[in-house]
Design a protein around this motif. Structure first.
Motif, PDB file in Angstrom:
ATOM      1  N   GLU A 136      -9.371   3.151   3.610  1.00 34.63           N
ATOM      2  CA  GLU A 136      -8.853   4.820   3.309  1.00 34.63           C
ATOM      3  C   GLU A 136      -7.312   4.605   2.880  1.00 34.63           C
ATOM      4  O   GLU A 136      -6.969   5.594   2.010  1.00 34.63           O
ATOM      5  N   GLN A 137      -6.876   3.187   2.804  1.00 37.25           N
ATOM      6  CA  GLN A 137      -5.565   3.140   2.050  1.00 37.25           C
ATOM      7  C   GLN A 137      -5.951   2.641   0.410  1.00 37.25           C
ATOM      8  O   GLN A 137      -4.919   2.679  -0.051  1.00 37.25           O
ATOM      9  N   LEU A 138      -7.215   2.774   0.163  1.00 34.65           N
ATOM     10  CA  LEU A 138      -7.229   2.529  -1.269  1.00 34.65           C
ATOM     11  C   LEU A 138      -8.166   3.686  -1.949  1.00 34.65           C
ATOM     12  O   LEU A 138      -8.904   4.459  -1.205  1.00 34.65           O
ATOM     13  N   GLU A 139      -7.631   3.990  -3.228  1.00 33.12           N
ATOM     14  CA  GLU A 139      -8.576   4.836  -3.849  1.00 33.12           C
ATOM     15  C   GLU A 139      -8.497   4.657  -5.318  1.00 33.12           C
ATOM     16  O   GLU A 139      -9.766   4.552  -5.870  1.00 33.12           O
ATOM     17  N   ARG A 140      -7.600   4.367  -6.068  1.00 30.24           N
ATOM     18  CA  ARG A 140      -7.932   4.122  -7.615  1.00 30.24           C
ATOM     19  C   ARG A 140      -6.929   2.772  -7.806  1.00 30.24           C
ATOM     20  O   ARG A 140      -6.162   2.168  -7.198  1.00 30.24           O
ATOM     21  N   TYR A 141      -7.502   1.888  -9.065  1.00 33.59           N
ATOM     22  CA  TYR A 141      -6.773   1.043  -9.478  1.00 33.59           C
ATOM     23  C   TYR A 141      -5.170   1.461  -9.627  1.00 33.59           C
ATOM     24  O   TYR A 141      -4.508   0.404  -9.483  1.00 33.59           O
ATOM     25  N   GLU A 142      -4.910   2.638 -10.106  1.00 30.61           N
ATOM     26  CA  GLU A 142      -3.483   3.001 -10.424  1.00 30.61           C
ATOM     27  C   GLU A 142      -2.570   2.669  -9.243  1.00 30.61           C
ATOM     28  O   GLU A 142      -1.652   2.391  -9.289  1.00 30.61           O
ATOM     29  N   ASP A 143      -3.314   2.981  -8.028  1.00 31.49           N
ATOM     30  CA  ASP A 143      -2.533   2.841  -6.854  1.00 31.49           C
ATOM     31  C   ASP A 143      -2.135   1.460  -6.397  1.00 31.49           C
ATOM     32  O   ASP A 143      -1.150   1.146  -5.574  1.00 31.49           O
ATOM     33  N   LEU A 144      -2.709   0.395  -7.176  1.00 30.19           N
ATOM     34  CA  LEU A 144      -2.036  -0.803  -6.829  1.00 30.19           C
ATOM     35  C   LEU A 144      -0.504  -1.194  -7.190  1.00 30.19           C
ATOM     36  O   LEU A 144      -0.102  -1.992  -7.055  1.00 30.19           O
ATOM     37  N   ASN A 146       1.760   1.155  -6.182  1.00 34.94           N
ATOM     38  CA  ASN A 146       2.490   1.680  -5.252  1.00 34.94           C
ATOM     39  C   ASN A 146       3.173   0.613  -4.316  1.00 34.94           C
ATOM     40  O   ASN A 146       2.627  -0.393  -4.004  1.00 34.94           O
ATOM     41  N   SER A 147       4.259   1.129  -3.808  1.00 37.86           N
ATOM     42  CA  SER A 147       5.240   0.263  -2.974  1.00 37.86           C
ATOM     43  C   SER A 147       4.543  -0.295  -1.724  1.00 37.86           C
ATOM     44  O   SER A 147       4.800  -1.293  -1.179  1.00 37.86           O
ATOM     45  N   GLN A 148       3.605   0.423  -1.325  1.00 38.38           N
ATOM     46  CA  GLN A 148       2.781   0.225  -0.085  1.00 38.38           C
ATOM     47  C   GLN A 148       2.190  -1.518  -0.224  1.00 38.38           C
ATOM     48  O   GLN A 148       1.826  -2.053   0.965  1.00 38.38           O
ATOM     49  N   TRP A 149       2.083  -1.866  -1.528  1.00 36.76           N
ATOM     50  CA  TRP A 149       1.411  -3.168  -1.856  1.00 36.76           C
ATOM     51  C   TRP A 149       2.406  -4.187  -2.192  1.00 36.76           C
ATOM     52  O   TRP A 149       1.949  -5.357  -2.567  1.00 36.76           O
ATOM     53  N   ARG A 150       3.809  -3.990  -1.996  1.00 33.22           N
ATOM     54  CA  ARG A 150       4.518  -4.894  -2.285  1.00 33.22           C
ATOM     55  C   ARG A 150       4.453  -6.195  -1.596  1.00 33.22           C
ATOM     56  O   ARG A 150       4.257  -6.373  -0.370  1.00 33.22           O
ATOM     57  N   MET A 186       2.387  -3.400 -10.641  1.00 33.17           N
ATOM     58  CA  MET A 186       1.634  -4.333  -9.949  1.00 33.17           C
ATOM     59  C   MET A 186       2.098  -5.754  -9.960  1.00 33.17           C
ATOM     60  O   MET A 186       2.333  -6.305  -8.966  1.00 33.17           O
ATOM     61  N   VAL A 187       2.938  -5.839 -11.110  1.00 30.66           N
ATOM     62  CA  VAL A 187       3.720  -7.337 -11.211  1.00 30.66           C
ATOM     63  C   VAL A 187       4.490  -7.210 -10.186  1.00 30.66           C
ATOM     64  O   VAL A 187       4.899  -8.429  -9.473  1.00 30.66           O
TER      65      VAL A 187
END
Ligand SMILES: [Fe+2]
Length: 337
Positions: A136-144, A146-150, A186-187
């Motif tokens: 549920e935390q994933l949806e689109r490539y674009e969301d990678l 977002n800061s939740q993936w820091r 993402m970087v």
């Protein structure tokens, strides 16, 4: 008279060579074991001998370019539409107006000018660690971005065509400005500097170095089907997430083939290209490579079916090739190593 006789001898030799040498030469980036049994089947059916030279994708393009019209290659087999487009731009291929190929291969999996044709398709979804990430935390490539993936994202380097083509599909969907900030996001989320291939990213996720990555599903399938229990253990830590299912779909690409510009056995080459889209060849080749058959009605390998039936981005693969250089510039700007 002497001239005429010489001429006749030459013509005689030519007739002799075309009559006796039923042969086709392939330059392939596919490992020998993943294509040779199929080529042997083709020879058994047709009597046409196949000579196979294998090498790395980009090295094969360089070799074809160096050899020019003297190249012995009739068919180029390689991966990714952007690379096949590169071969076309380098004038290493020729158009082939062929009804069998056009009918068998859906229009999205072949070049708009008939220079290259998909043999299998491959998907590049998000792959994650279900022990640390909920779907549920994933949806689109674009969301990678977002800061939740820091500190939780692994990516291979930008010099590989797989991420270039995926990013090209994002560029078409979202425009340059949004795509640049997506790449920058993402970087800044990377757990470590980009290095290694897709399998290395999967191993890094399994080892807990990062939680999410982008990889082609055949790499996961290969680990799952491996006889090495260490590989199986890596695969057990991972799951596939299909992004962008409520908009453009997940990124798909192809492995493909092209008739070379220098082909000297055109008729036999065409026979082999047609064979590659026969049901039998599609079934064997997609299973051996853990990829999707391009011919509709041919079942996908069980391992891929177990990942689900995603919606695929229907963007023109020819277009992805055309904007490849623009994508590389954006990657540089985003400092994606
Ligand atoms: Fe690959």
């Amino acid at each position: 008279m002497l001239k005429l006789r010489r001429c006749l001898v030459v013509i005689g030799l030519l007739l002799f060579s075309t009559a006796t040498v039923a042969q086709v030469n392939i330059y392939s980036s596919r490992k020998e074991a993943l294509i040779l049994p199929l080529l042997e089947q083709f020879t058994a059916h047709t009597g046409i001998q196949v000579k196979l030279l294998t090498g790395k994708d980009d090295a094969l393009l360089r070799r074809l370019a160096l050899e020019g019209m003297a190249s012995p290659a009739d068919i180029l087999i390689t991966t990714d539409a952007a690379r096949l487009h590169r071969a076309k731009q380098m004038q290493l291929t020729q158009a082939l107006d062929n009804g069998v190929l056009q009918e068998a291969i859906p229009v999205v999996w072949r070049d708009e000018d008939d220079h290259w044709f998909g043999v299998t398709s491959r998907a590049r979804p998000i792959i994650y660690a279900p022990s640390r990430v909920r779907a549920e935390q994933l949806e689109r490539y674009e969301d990678l971005a977002n800061s939740q993936w820091r500190g939780r994202l692994c990516l291979r380097s930008s010099d590989n065509v797989y991420n270039q083509s995926l990013a090209a599909s994002a560029l078409i969907a979202n425009g340059a400005e949004q795509t640049l900030s997506w790449m920058q996001g993402m970087v800044s989320n990377l757990a470590k500097p980009p290095a290694g291939g897709d399998t290395d990213q999967l191993k890094a996720v399994a080892a807990g170095i990062c939680d999410v990555t982008l990889a082609n599903t055949y790499y996961l399938a290969r680990l799952q089907r491996s006889e090495n229990i260490g590989d199986n253990a890596v695969a057990e830590q991972l799951a596939v997430f299909w992004p962008n299912q409520s908009d453009r779909g997940a990124h798909f690409n192809i492995s493909g083939m092209a008739l070379t510009k220098a082909s000297k056995h055109k008729q036999h080459a065409i026979a082999l290209m047609e064979y590659m889209v026969s049901d039998q060849a599609q079934r064997w080749y997609s299973d051996a490579n853990n990829e999707y058959p391009v011919v509709e009605g041919v079942p996908m390998p069980d391992v891929l079916a177990s990942y689900g039936q995603p919606k695929a981005d229907a963007v023109s693969l020819t277009r992805l090739g055309e904007i490849n250089q623009q994508v590389i510039k954006l990657m540089d700007q985003a400092r994606w190593q």
